[in-house]
Scaffold this motif. Sequence first.
Motif, short mmCIF file in Angstrom:
data_model
loop_
_atom_site.label_atom_id
_atom_site.label_comp_id
_atom_site.label_asym_id
_atom_site.label_seq_id
_atom_site.Cartn_x
_atom_site.Cartn_y
_atom_site.Cartn_z
N LEU A 176 0.78 -1.23 0.10
CA LEU A 176 -0.14 -0.05 0.13
C LEU A 176 1.13 1.19 0.00
O LEU A 176 0.49 2.26 -0.72
CB LEU A 176 -0.90 -0.06 1.15
N CYS A 199 -5.68 -4.01 -0.22
CA CYS A 199 -6.01 -3.46 1.21
C CYS A 199 -6.54 -4.34 1.89
O CYS A 199 -6.34 -4.41 3.17
CB CYS A 199 -7.08 -2.59 0.58
N THR A 209 -9.50 -2.99 6.82
CA THR A 209 -9.61 -3.12 5.33
C THR A 209 -10.04 -1.90 4.83
O THR A 209 -9.58 -1.41 3.74
CB THR A 209 -10.53 -4.23 4.70
N ASN A 212 -7.65 1.16 4.99
CA ASN A 212 -6.46 0.75 4.09
C ASN A 212 -6.96 1.23 2.71
O ASN A 212 -6.00 1.98 2.18
CB ASN A 212 -5.95 -0.50 4.02
N VAL A 213 -8.25 1.18 2.56
CA VAL A 213 -8.64 1.64 1.14
C VAL A 213 -8.65 3.35 1.10
O VAL A 213 -7.94 3.79 0.06
CB VAL A 213 -10.14 1.41 0.79
#
Length: 428
Positions: A176, A199, A209, A212-213
Motif C-alpha cells: 500500500l 487493502c 480493510t 486501508n482503502v
Amino acid sequence: MYGAIIGDIVGSRFEFDQGRKTREFELFTKDCNFTDDTVMTTAVAEALMNAGKDACEEEVKTELIRSMKEWGQAYPHAGYGARFIGWVLSDDPHPYGSYGNGSAMRVSPAGWFYDTIERTREVARWTAEVTHNHPEGIKGAESTAAAIFLARTGASKDEIEDYLVTEFGYDLTRTLDDIRPTYYHVEDCMRTMPEAFECFLEAESYEETLRNVMYIGGDTDTLCAIAGAVAEAFWHIPMAIVIDAAEYIPKDIEAVITRFKETVSGPSETDDEYFRNNSIRDAVLRFRESHDEEDVVRILAALVDRINEDGHVPSPMDDVNNVLADLDLNDMSLGGNFSLDKELRLRLTHLIDDEGKHWIPLFTDTEEVEKNAISNLIINAPIRMVVENAYYAEDIEGMVINPFGELIKLPKDILAIIVKKTGGKKGE
C-alpha cells in the motif's frame, strides 16, 4: 454481501479523490450514502436467489438482466456510468465490452451462494457478461467471487493471494505504501483489482480493510465494496458497524439482504417461528446460546417487527421500596452476567444504578419479570411505549432487555435505529 454494501457506504464520501489519503477518519457521517455499488449488489443477490443454485446460464442471465434493470430504474440517481444507465433504460440491453470495475463491485453474492469454487467462478462470469464482457471485466468478477469463496471456506491470506496471482495473474507485489503516492480515481479493473486485494491482504480486520482503502484513495466506494466483501468473508463484520450502517440502507434493499442471508445460511431450529411470529424472546434466547454479535441484530429486527405489529410485553409499573443490589449497568456489556449486592431503586419501569443513571427494562416474558419480585403491578404494555420512553426521555440512558439474567443493554444510539425504522412519535 453486507461487506460490500457497508464498504460502499463508508467509501462513498471519499470517491473522486475527495479524501486525504489517511486511515484516520469517521466511518459514518451525514455525507455517507449508498451508491450504484449497493444497488447492483442487491440486484445480483435477488437474481441469483430467483434463478436458484442449479440454474443454467440462460436462466441466470435472464434474471440478472431483469433484476439489474428493475433495481437500476428504482434508484436511477445512484451514480451509474453513462453506458450502464443507457443499458438499464434500454428495451433490448446487450453487453457493451466494458472492463470497468462495476463487474467486481456487484458480484459478492456469487461468492457466498455456491458450494464449489468452480461453480462460483462460472456464475460470477455470467454476472459480468451481461454488461462487462471484456476479458478484464470478467476477470474482475471471477477473482472477487473466488476470493470471497476461499475466505469463507477457511483459506489463509497467503492461500488467497497465491490463488489470485496464479489463476488471474494479478501483480500483488506492491505494498500500500508503494501504491499510495501516485494512485488516483480510476474505474477500470486493471487498476482496481490488485489495489483492492492488497487493502485486504495488509489488514487484520474488516474495519482496517476499509481504512486501508482510504489510505491509498482512488475509487473508494468501489474499492471498499470489493475489499470489504472479501474481508467480511474472512473476519466477519463487527456488530457495531452493522448497526451504524443500518440507517443508510433502504428497507427494500435491507429486505433482500435479509432474504439472501437466510437463503445462504439456512434456517436454524428457531428461524421459522422467529420470522413468522417475530419473537423477541426467541431472538434473545438465540443470542444467549451463541453469543454471536450478528444475533443482536436479530434482536433489533425482532423489536422493529413487533413494534410495527403493535406487540406487547409484560411491564412492571410500580414498586415503592423494593431494593435490588449490584446491578451496575454501566460496567455491563452485551452478554455480560452480574450478581446482586449494591442498592438500586426501581421507580415504575426505571432502574436507577449506583451512579444515578436511569434505564428502562424490557422483559420478553413474565418468567423474566418474576426472576425478581420488583413490582406488585404488571401490565401488558405496548413495546413501542417501552422503547420510545427509553429513547425520548431526557433522564434515561437507554433500555436493558431481561436485566435479571444475561444482560443485553441498548443505549440510545442503538434505540435510535429502532425508532427511525418504526416511525417514532417525533417523526424520526
